[in-house]
Design a protein around this motif. Structure first.
Motif, PDB file in Angstrom:
ATOM      1  N   LYS A  16      26.329 -28.010 -20.187  1.00 28.67           N
ATOM      2  CA  LYS A  16      25.319 -28.426 -21.156  1.00 28.67           C
ATOM      3  C   LYS A  16      25.075 -29.937 -21.107  1.00 28.67           C
ATOM      4  N   THR A  17      26.134 -30.715 -21.203  1.00 32.61           N
ATOM      5  CA  THR A  17      25.988 -32.169 -21.224  1.00 32.61           C
ATOM      6  C   THR A  17      25.508 -32.692 -19.875  1.00 32.61           C
ATOM      7  N   THR A  18      26.044 -32.147 -18.790  1.00 31.49           N
ATOM      8  CA  THR A  18      25.632 -32.581 -17.457  1.00 31.49           C
ATOM      9  C   THR A  18      24.127 -32.454 -17.280  1.00 31.49           C
ATOM     10  N   HIS A  19      23.557 -31.314 -17.668  1.00 35.07           N
ATOM     11  CA  HIS A  19      22.121 -31.114 -17.474  1.00 35.07           C
ATOM     12  C   HIS A  19      21.292 -31.794 -18.554  1.00 35.07           C
ATOM     13  N   ALA A  20      21.819 -31.909 -19.762  1.00 37.46           N
ATOM     14  CA  ALA A  20      21.092 -32.652 -20.797  1.00 37.46           C
ATOM     15  C   ALA A  20      20.924 -34.108 -20.371  1.00 37.46           C
ATOM     16  N   VAL A  21      21.999 -34.702 -19.907  1.00 42.44           N
ATOM     17  CA  VAL A  21      21.951 -36.086 -19.436  1.00 42.44           C
ATOM     18  C   VAL A  21      21.043 -36.192 -18.200  1.00 42.44           C
ATOM     19  N   GLY A  22      21.225 -35.256 -17.264  1.00 43.22           N
ATOM     20  CA  GLY A  22      20.426 -35.293 -16.045  1.00 43.22           C
ATOM     21  C   GLY A  22      18.941 -35.159 -16.318  1.00 43.22           C
ATOM     22  N   TYR A  23      18.581 -34.226 -17.200  1.00 38.05           N
ATOM     23  CA  TYR A  23      17.161 -34.034 -17.494  1.00 38.05           C
ATOM     24  C   TYR A  23      16.599 -35.211 -18.293  1.00 38.05           C
ATOM     25  N   ALA A  24      17.375 -35.740 -19.222  1.00 37.11           N
ATOM     26  CA  ALA A  24      16.904 -36.892 -19.996  1.00 37.11           C
ATOM     27  C   ALA A  24      16.620 -38.071 -19.073  1.00 37.11           C
ATOM     28  N   HIS A  25      17.505 -38.295 -18.111  1.00 40.66           N
ATOM     29  CA  HIS A  25      17.296 -39.388 -17.155  1.00 40.66           C
ATOM     30  C   HIS A  25      16.089 -39.101 -16.272  1.00 40.66           C
ATOM     31  N   TYR A  26      15.973 -37.876 -15.799  1.00 39.11           N
ATOM     32  CA  TYR A  26      14.867 -37.462 -14.925  1.00 39.11           C
ATOM     33  C   TYR A  26      13.513 -37.620 -15.626  1.00 39.11           C
ATOM     34  N   SER A  27      13.458 -37.237 -16.905  1.00 44.98           N
ATOM     35  CA  SER A  27      12.188 -37.238 -17.641  1.00 44.98           C
ATOM     36  C   SER A  27      11.967 -38.508 -18.453  1.00 44.98           C
ATOM     37  N   LYS A  28      12.899 -39.471 -18.332  1.00 38.81           N
ATOM     38  CA  LYS A  28      12.820 -40.740 -19.064  1.00 38.81           C
ATOM     39  C   LYS A  28      12.768 -40.502 -20.573  1.00 38.81           C
ATOM     40  N   SER A  29      13.543 -39.530 -21.011  1.00 39.96           N
ATOM     41  CA  SER A  29      13.609 -39.175 -22.430  1.00 39.96           C
ATOM     42  C   SER A  29      14.791 -39.860 -23.098  1.00 39.96           C
ATOM     43  N   SER A  30      14.805 -39.813 -24.419  1.00 39.82           N
ATOM     44  CA  SER A  30      15.971 -40.258 -25.172  1.00 39.82           C
ATOM     45  C   SER A  30      16.906 -39.073 -25.362  1.00 39.82           C
ATOM     46  N   LEU A  31      18.200 -39.351 -25.471  1.00 40.73           N
ATOM     47  CA  LEU A  31      19.209 -38.300 -25.583  1.00 40.73           C
ATOM     48  C   LEU A  31      19.923 -38.404 -26.920  1.00 40.73           C
ATOM     49  N   VAL A  32      20.093 -37.255 -27.579  1.00 39.51           N
ATOM     50  CA  VAL A  32      20.890 -37.171 -28.812  1.00 39.51           C
ATOM     51  C   VAL A  32      21.982 -36.139 -28.574  1.00 39.51           C
ATOM     52  N   THR A  33      23.233 -36.503 -28.835  1.00 43.47           N
ATOM     53  CA  THR A  33      24.336 -35.575 -28.649  1.00 43.47           C
ATOM     54  C   THR A  33      25.139 -35.414 -29.938  1.00 43.47           C
ATOM     55  N   ASN A  34      25.631 -34.211 -30.178  1.00 44.52           N
ATOM     56  CA  ASN A  34      26.546 -34.004 -31.306  1.00 44.52           C
ATOM     57  C   ASN A  34      27.984 -33.894 -30.811  1.00 44.52           C
ATOM     58  N   ASP A  35      28.181 -34.291 -29.554  1.00 50.64           N
ATOM     59  CA  ASP A  35      29.505 -34.244 -28.924  1.00 50.64           C
ATOM     60  C   ASP A  35      30.303 -35.468 -29.366  1.00 50.64           C
ATOM     61  N   PHE A  36      30.581 -35.535 -30.657  1.00 57.29           N
ATOM     62  CA  PHE A  36      31.138 -36.734 -31.278  1.00 57.29           C
ATOM     63  C   PHE A  36      32.559 -37.012 -30.784  1.00 57.29           C
ATOM     64  N   GLY A  37      32.793 -38.254 -30.375  1.00 60.84           N
ATOM     65  CA  GLY A  37      34.136 -38.665 -29.992  1.00 60.84           C
ATOM     66  C   GLY A  37      34.587 -38.209 -28.628  1.00 60.84           C
ATOM     67  N   ASN A  38      33.675 -37.656 -27.804  1.00 61.21           N
ATOM     68  CA  ASN A  38      34.072 -37.142 -26.497  1.00 61.21           C
ATOM     69  C   ASN A  38      33.543 -37.981 -25.336  1.00 61.21           C
ATOM     70  N   SER A  39      33.228 -39.233 -25.592  1.00 63.26           N
ATOM     71  CA  SER A  39      32.920 -40.234 -24.551  1.00 63.26           C
ATOM     72  C   SER A  39      31.587 -40.051 -23.847  1.00 63.26           C
ATOM     73  N   GLY A  72       9.881 -38.254 -24.776  1.00 55.75           N
ATOM     74  CA  GLY A  72      10.532 -36.981 -25.045  1.00 55.75           C
ATOM     75  C   GLY A  72      11.924 -37.175 -25.607  1.00 55.75           C
ATOM     76  N   ASN A  73      12.447 -36.110 -26.208  1.00 53.35           N
ATOM     77  CA  ASN A  73      13.792 -36.129 -26.766  1.00 53.35           C
ATOM     78  C   ASN A  73      14.587 -34.965 -26.185  1.00 53.35           C
ATOM     79  N   VAL A  74      15.801 -35.263 -25.747  1.00 53.42           N
ATOM     80  CA  VAL A  74      16.692 -34.246 -25.216  1.00 53.42           C
ATOM     81  C   VAL A  74      17.917 -34.184 -26.118  1.00 53.42           C
ATOM     82  N   PHE A  75      18.297 -32.961 -26.473  1.00 53.43           N
ATOM     83  CA  PHE A  75      19.411 -32.762 -27.394  1.00 53.43           C
ATOM     84  C   PHE A  75      20.547 -32.037 -26.675  1.00 53.43           C
ATOM     85  N   ASP A  76      21.724 -32.627 -26.739  1.00 47.74           N
ATOM     86  CA  ASP A  76      22.939 -32.079 -26.140  1.00 47.74           C
ATOM     87  C   ASP A  76      23.819 -31.598 -27.303  1.00 47.74           C
TER      88      ASP A  76
END
Length: 200
Positions: A16-39, A72-76
């Protein structure tokens, strides 16, 4: 403008995080994650250095999810489906459910995730991630019997697991040339096909 996309799974370790980050970078979107405290933020912050592009980590007690209106906005998002996941699922253009298939134990939580998401958004995309070809074919057949959503398959590759260590996208690794470019020649077209679909 890029689409708004939610990458969500109740089960960890699905990509999930790998592709959320990858797609956000690819599409020049902002990323929001709820993966709190996991670096996630500290590992990938350098990817989001373009002006106006951000990476944000939600605290467990933070209910409001700020979104960018300029890109765009990408949510992880992972874990159980809470009010934040539901609100985002209703808002986004696509909900992506990744499945990293190793055994039948990976299928049930993924099916449950899809069934929960489709209550709020019917634009679901399934990605079979980093899975052996034979297992991926069997899994796709099983999913097609249950769902009519588009399915993308990302072949098994040691580069998928390397991305957090590198803090880079697969496209950046390929641009470095040499052995990386050679080793990624079959993987990149599949990822680009998947990401391009999300940007339609």
């Amino acid at each position: 403008m890029a689409n708004n996309v939610l990458f969500y799974s109740r089960k960890g370790g699905q990509g999930k995080t790998t592709h959320a980050v990858g797609y956000a970078h690819y599409s020049k979107s902002s990323l929001v994650t709820n993966d709190f405290g996991n670096s996630t933020v500290s590992i990938y912050k350098d990817l989001f250095s373009e002006e106006g592009q951000t990476i944000t980590e939600l605290r467990p007690d933070q209910q409001d999810v700020d979104v960018s209106e300029d890109r765009g906005n990408v949510f992880d998002f992972g874990g159980f489906m809470d009010s934040r996941v539901i609100a985002v699922a209703k808002f986004v253009d696509y909900c992506v459910v990744p499945i990293y298939y190793q055994s039948k134990a990976d299928l049930s939580p993924s099916v449950q995730t899809i069934v929960e998401l489709e209550k709020y958004n019917k634009n679901i995309v399934i990605v079979i991630n980093n899975t052996d070809k034979k297992d991926a074919e069997l899994l796709e057949e099983s999913l097609q019997e249950r769902f009519s959503y588009p399915i993308f398959t990302i072949p098994k590759s040691r580069f998928i697991n390397r991305l957090p260590d590198e803090g880079k996208s697969v496209f950046q690794l390929s641009e470095e040339g040499g052995l990386n470019k050679h080793m990624l020649r079959n993987l990149l077209p599949r990822i680009e096909e998947f990401y391009s679909y999300l940007s339609k």
